[in-house]
Scaffold this motif. Structure first.
Motif, PDB file in Angstrom:
ATOM      1  N   CYS A  45      -5.961   8.417  -0.138  1.00 56.38           N
ATOM      2  CA  CYS A  45      -4.697   8.697  -0.831  1.00 56.38           C
ATOM      3  C   CYS A  45      -3.883   7.424  -1.069  1.00 56.38           C
ATOM      4  O   CYS A  45      -2.723   7.499  -1.487  1.00 56.38           O
ATOM      5  N   SER A  46      -4.459   6.258  -0.799  1.00 57.23           N
ATOM      6  CA  SER A  46      -3.683   5.020  -0.884  1.00 57.23           C
ATOM      7  C   SER A  46      -3.901   4.301  -2.210  1.00 57.23           C
ATOM      8  O   SER A  46      -4.955   4.388  -2.825  1.00 57.23           O
ATOM      9  N   ILE A  47      -2.868   3.587  -2.626  1.00 55.81           N
ATOM     10  CA  ILE A  47      -2.895   2.779  -3.848  1.00 55.81           C
ATOM     11  C   ILE A  47      -2.178   1.471  -3.544  1.00 55.81           C
ATOM     12  O   ILE A  47      -1.070   1.473  -3.020  1.00 55.81           O
ATOM     13  N   VAL A  81       5.454   6.483   0.779  1.00 54.44           N
ATOM     14  CA  VAL A  81       4.642   7.638   0.387  1.00 54.44           C
ATOM     15  C   VAL A  81       5.380   8.398  -0.711  1.00 54.44           C
ATOM     16  O   VAL A  81       6.608   8.550  -0.668  1.00 54.44           O
ATOM     17  N   VAL A  82       4.649   8.837  -1.705  1.00 57.68           N
ATOM     18  CA  VAL A  82       5.206   9.609  -2.813  1.00 57.68           C
ATOM     19  C   VAL A  82       4.783  11.063  -2.633  1.00 57.68           C
ATOM     20  O   VAL A  82       3.584  11.354  -2.505  1.00 57.68           O
ATOM     21  N   LYS A  83       5.770  11.974  -2.628  1.00 54.17           N
ATOM     22  CA  LYS A  83       5.441  13.386  -2.423  1.00 54.17           C
ATOM     23  C   LYS A  83       6.563  14.264  -2.938  1.00 54.17           C
ATOM     24  O   LYS A  83       7.629  13.788  -3.334  1.00 54.17           O
ATOM     25  N   GLU A  96       0.857  -1.185   0.000  1.00 51.79           N
ATOM     26  CA  GLU A  96       0.000   0.000   0.000  1.00 51.79           C
ATOM     27  C   GLU A  96       0.896   1.239   0.000  1.00 51.79           C
ATOM     28  O   GLU A  96       1.695   1.435   0.912  1.00 51.79           O
ATOM     29  N   VAL A  97       0.764   2.039  -1.036  1.00 49.98           N
ATOM     30  CA  VAL A  97       1.571   3.251  -1.183  1.00 49.98           C
ATOM     31  C   VAL A  97       0.649   4.462  -1.090  1.00 49.98           C
ATOM     32  O   VAL A  97      -0.452   4.459  -1.656  1.00 49.98           O
ATOM     33  N   ASN A 121       6.875   7.299 -10.792  1.00 50.17           N
ATOM     34  CA  ASN A 121       6.179   7.630 -12.036  1.00 50.17           C
ATOM     35  C   ASN A 121       4.843   6.912 -12.153  1.00 50.17           C
ATOM     36  O   ASN A 121       3.852   7.474 -12.634  1.00 50.17           O
ATOM     37  N   ASP A 122       4.804   5.637 -11.707  1.00 54.83           N
ATOM     38  CA  ASP A 122       3.551   4.881 -11.757  1.00 54.83           C
ATOM     39  C   ASP A 122       2.487   5.521 -10.876  1.00 54.83           C
ATOM     40  O   ASP A 122       1.329   5.674 -11.271  1.00 54.83           O
ATOM     41  N   ILE A 123       2.873   5.881  -9.663  1.00 53.08           N
ATOM     42  CA  ILE A 123       1.921   6.475  -8.721  1.00 53.08           C
ATOM     43  C   ILE A 123       1.387   7.801  -9.257  1.00 53.08           C
ATOM     44  O   ILE A 123       0.181   8.073  -9.215  1.00 53.08           O
TER      45      ILE A 123
END
Length: 822
Positions: free
Chosen positions: A572-574, A645-647, A562-563, A589-591
């Motif tokens: 906000c999760s994927i 987490v991507v930010k 879970e990202v 890039n995927d996210i």
């Protein structure tokens, strides 16, 4: 043309006079019930429906000939057309007799020619005008089953690509596709006619669907200059074959379904409901009747041969072609002619089949041989023995059992790589016919084949979904309870996996007195030539799976993680698949692509790992392997609390400022409060002020700003820096950095969040020598091609690369020889 029209009108007038409305209605409404009759005041829609049911579907016809077979109806028709009673001919024709049936007279081979010979001109005209009519015998089947009336009344018309009738080379020479032309095709009344165009009134040719003996449906598309077409072939007993092509698979299916339901009888109707590649009629013999050939209906459904035999009264049976024990072709003499016969043996069931012609037999033989062969690199795709074990496994086990029980360390010796590769190729080509021979094949080469096969199969022997359970069972101390768990897991395995595992375990049990099991376990790394980094990776994976109980593993063997995007909140999760080869750049890039986020030219986004109950977080470098880092969470006290987490991380201005400072030699400097674990440089156990300077890839620690010699210098390449300081350290401020070296932890506190981010950004850029993101113009990695979902969350499809599942394959081999045998 006017003369023809006038002649047609005269014919119909004369027909009405001879037959009369009452006599005709006695036939068409002979079984009409009182409550089904049409009333004078019936609405238009009801009248239309009644007329369709009466004349097109023939629902109310007399059933005088319902008990007659097709052959008996045809015989009665031939007798009727030589007499003047046209009504009898009409009744027979629309009860199922074939207007083009064989008469048995070599000179007058059709009912039309018989009528001509007898001088019955009205019969001739009637037969001519109904040459495309083919109403079936009146037959309403019980239990809700549809009669063939519904399929016989099917009407289809469309443009199809059509190749001219060809001989036996039609299937093999696909270049004939280039010679196809678009034709206007019409399927009506049991005849498929093809015209030059949709304006033409005279067909270029007509196929009587009742005569079809085989229908082949090609699932792959063929590309012409005009685009892809989806083809099907029709085979007739006259050694003629016709190829048609539709522009879509849906159109192909519509046409083939209609054709199949027309020529396949009701007793074999179930065969038409399968997703078949081939369907038709063959001659057969089986153990119930070896004295004569009988007709049966067959269909190829993937790797199964489904059939309805004459002796079984319509009951469907099947052979699993990959389980065939024997598949051979032979030639026999019948009535002075050579006949090709195919023998199929499966679990004691023997079946002989031959075709109507050499052409349709070749089609069936080719399709059956292909379906009975190896088709892929998974266990389910292999040629199987009667006990559902891949033949390659059975053959190797049998050879080793016969010739290797007297040898020590039989699975520790490595075979010749070239010989092993050649043997594997021979088994893959046709394991059923390939035999291992003592003297010709060496023992170590055969054991090498078995090891290589088990190592390289696509689907895991123990199944990847069960890996966490196999590992967790090792925590069960009670032997009986642990064995009980193993038994439960084994019962959930697919049949082929379960049978294969049992065969291997039984084999190794037989040879365990040679200490093979102990040798395999103790010398696994050498036997399977496992590299040092792979051993390390496997140890990490085992620890990870064991400690992190809620780990999810995809069918491809990849972790499902879970990202989060920007912050840890449910919306906000994927859930994304982390393959062993995925790098942080690809994940980022995927996210962003899934969330439709397009970064501005001034912002640089990164993937952060968040650990220690969200107290520490670290940006991953774009080349960093994500799975490798995630697996290291197993060493944490609470690995389940860690996440990605991507930010946003850096800006272009930050990078510019760093480069400007670098030109002045000192990149960043200032006073920070520091605490070390264990304490060596600093006295006491409290945070203390020290002066830090960042330059030349090092972080220098001075006692104060005036000191000329540093007390300590840290190499940035050997340290990991995290934003944040754990609360249990009792930091004097809320902002800081935590630096990990091989044996030390350094806790640094700043006076503001801005100072904290400045230090982190400059340290990160210095660590990677300004290589913080791919250079401009370099193609960025991105695995996403579409966004399937699990639950309500998008899911990235995994790239199917060999390296992506190699780690899991290594675990599989080790577990297969370890879990049950130690």
């Amino acid at each position: 043309v006017n003369e023809n029209i006038w002649q047609n009108r005269l014919f119909f007038i004369l027909l009405f006079i001879v037959i009369g409305n009452k006599r005709a209605n006695d036939f068409w409404a002979g079984s009409l019930q009182k409550d089904e009759e049409l009333h004078v005041d019936s609405p238009v829609e009801k009248r239309k429906n009644f007329i369709t049911r009466k004349y097109k579907e023939g629902r109310f016809r007399k059933t005088l000939w319902a008990s007659l077979t097709k052959e008996e109806l045809n015989k009665a028709l031939c007798a009727a057309v030589v007499k003047p009673d046209v009504l009898e001919t009409m009744a027979l024709l629309f009860s199922g007799a074939d207007v083009m049936c064989a008469t048995g007279d070599p000179e007058h081979s059709t009912p039309y020619l018989l009528a001509k010979k007898a001088g019955q001109s009205l019969q001739m005209e009637f037969l001519y005008h109904n040459k495309f009519s083919d109403f079936p015998q009146h037959d309403i089947h019980a239990e809700g089953g549809l009669s063939q009336e519904s399929s016989q009344s099917t009407f289809l018309c469309d443009f199809l690509y059509q190749a001219p009738a060809a001989a036996s080379k039609l299937s093999s020479e696909k270049k004939i596709l280039e010679e196809t032309n678009k034709k206007w095709c019409v399927l009506e009344g049991g005849f498929l006619s093809y015209y030059e165009n949709d304006k033409s009134t005279t067909p270029n040719g007509t196929i009587n669907i009742n005569e079809v003996i085989c229908l082949a449906v090609h699932k792959e598309d063929f590309c012409l200059n005009t685009g892809p077409i989806f083809t099907f072939e029709i085979y007739l007993p006259s050694e003629r074959a016709f190829l048609f092509g539709a522009e879509t698979s849906q159109a192909q299916r519509k046409w083939t379904e209609a054709i199949a339901k027309h020529f396949v009888p009701f007793v074999a109707e179930n065969l038409t409901e399968a997703d078949y590649d081939l369907i038709g009629q063959l001659y057969y013999k089986d153990c119930h009747a070896l004295d004569q050939w009988r007709k049966g209906w067959f269909a190829m459904d993937k790797s199964s041969l489904r059939f309805c035999l004459q002796m079984q009264e319509g009951q469907e049976d099947r052979m699993h072609l990959r389980r065939l024990q024997e598949l051979t072709i032979s030639t026999v003499l019948q009535n002075g002619e050579k006949l090709d016969v195919l023998l199929l043996v499966e679990k004691g069931r023997t079946l002989y089949i031959h075709g109507h012609t050499k052409l349709d037999f070749t089609v069936w033989h080719t399709a059956i041989a292909k379906a009975a062969g190896t088709d892929g690199n998974a266990l389910q795709d292999q040629q199987l023995s009667k006990n559902d074990v891949p033949i390659i496994v059975n053959s190797c086990i049998a050879f080793v059992t016969q010739y290797g029980l007297g040898c020590k360390y039989i699975y520790q010796k490595n075979g010749d790589p070239l010989h092993v590769s050649e043997l594997l190729e021979s088994f893959k080509k046709d394991a059923r016919s390939f035999k291992l021979i003592a003297g010709k094949h060496q023992l170590e080469d055969v054991t090498g084949v078995l090891k290589s096969f088990l190592s390289d199969i696509d689907d895991a022997l123990l199944t990847k979904e069960l890996y966490p359970y196999w590992i967790s069972a090792l925590d069960t101390q009670d032997d009986k309870e642990r064995i009980k768990k193993y038994g439960a897991f084994i019962r959930t395995l697919p049949g082929v996996n379960r049978a294969t595992l049992a065969a291997i375990i039984e084999h190794l049990y037989r040879v365990q007195k040679l200490n093979v099991i102990e040798d395999l376990i103790n010398n696994y790394v050498e036997i399977f030539e496992v590299k040092e980094d792979q051993v390390k990776q496997m140890d990490i994976e085992n620890s990870f799976i064991t400690k992190w109980k809620d780990t999810q593993v995809s069918q491809a063997g990849d972790l499902l993680i879970e990202v989060y995007v920007e912050r840890k909140e449910p919306d906000c999760s994927i859930i994304i698949r982390i393959s062993p080869v995925m790098e942080a750049e690809e994940l980022t890039n995927d996210i962003l692509a899934i969330k439709n986020i397009i970064p501005t030219k001034d912002d640089i986004w990164a993937t952060f790992e968040v650990i220690e109950n969200e107290e520490l977080e670290r940006p991953l470098h774009y080349t960093e392997n994500v799975l490798e880092q995630v697996l290291r969470w197993s060493s944490l006290a609470e690995p389940g609390s860690a996440y990605l987490v991507v930010k946003r991380f850096l800006t272009i201005d930050t990078v510019k400022h760093y480069n400007e400072r670098k030109a002045l030699e000192s990149i960043k400097e200032g006073v920070l409060k520091i605490k070390e674990e264990p304490s060596k440089i600093l006295s006491g156990n409290k945070f203390q002020d020290r002066y830090f300077v960042l330059r030349d890839g090092y972080l220098f620690l001075y006692k104060d700003m005036k000191s000329s010699k540093p007390d300590k210098m840290f190499s940035l390449s050997s340290m990991k820096f995290y934003l944040g300081v754990k609360k249990k350290m009792k930091p004097p401020t809320s902002w800081g950095l935590t630096a990990y070296s091989e044996k030390h932890l350094w806790h640094l506190c700043c006076d503001s969040s801005q100072t904290q981010m400045e230090w982190m950004a400059n340290v990160f850029i210095a660590q990677h020598e300004s290589d913080i993101w791919p250079p401009a113009g370099k193609e960025r990695k991105r695995s996403i091609t579409k966004t399937p979902k699990i639950g309500g969350l998008p899911l990235i499809p995994i790239q199917h690369e060999k390296n992506a599942t190699q780690a899991w394959r290594d675990i599989e081999v080790r577990l297969g020889f370890y879990l049950f045998l130690y």
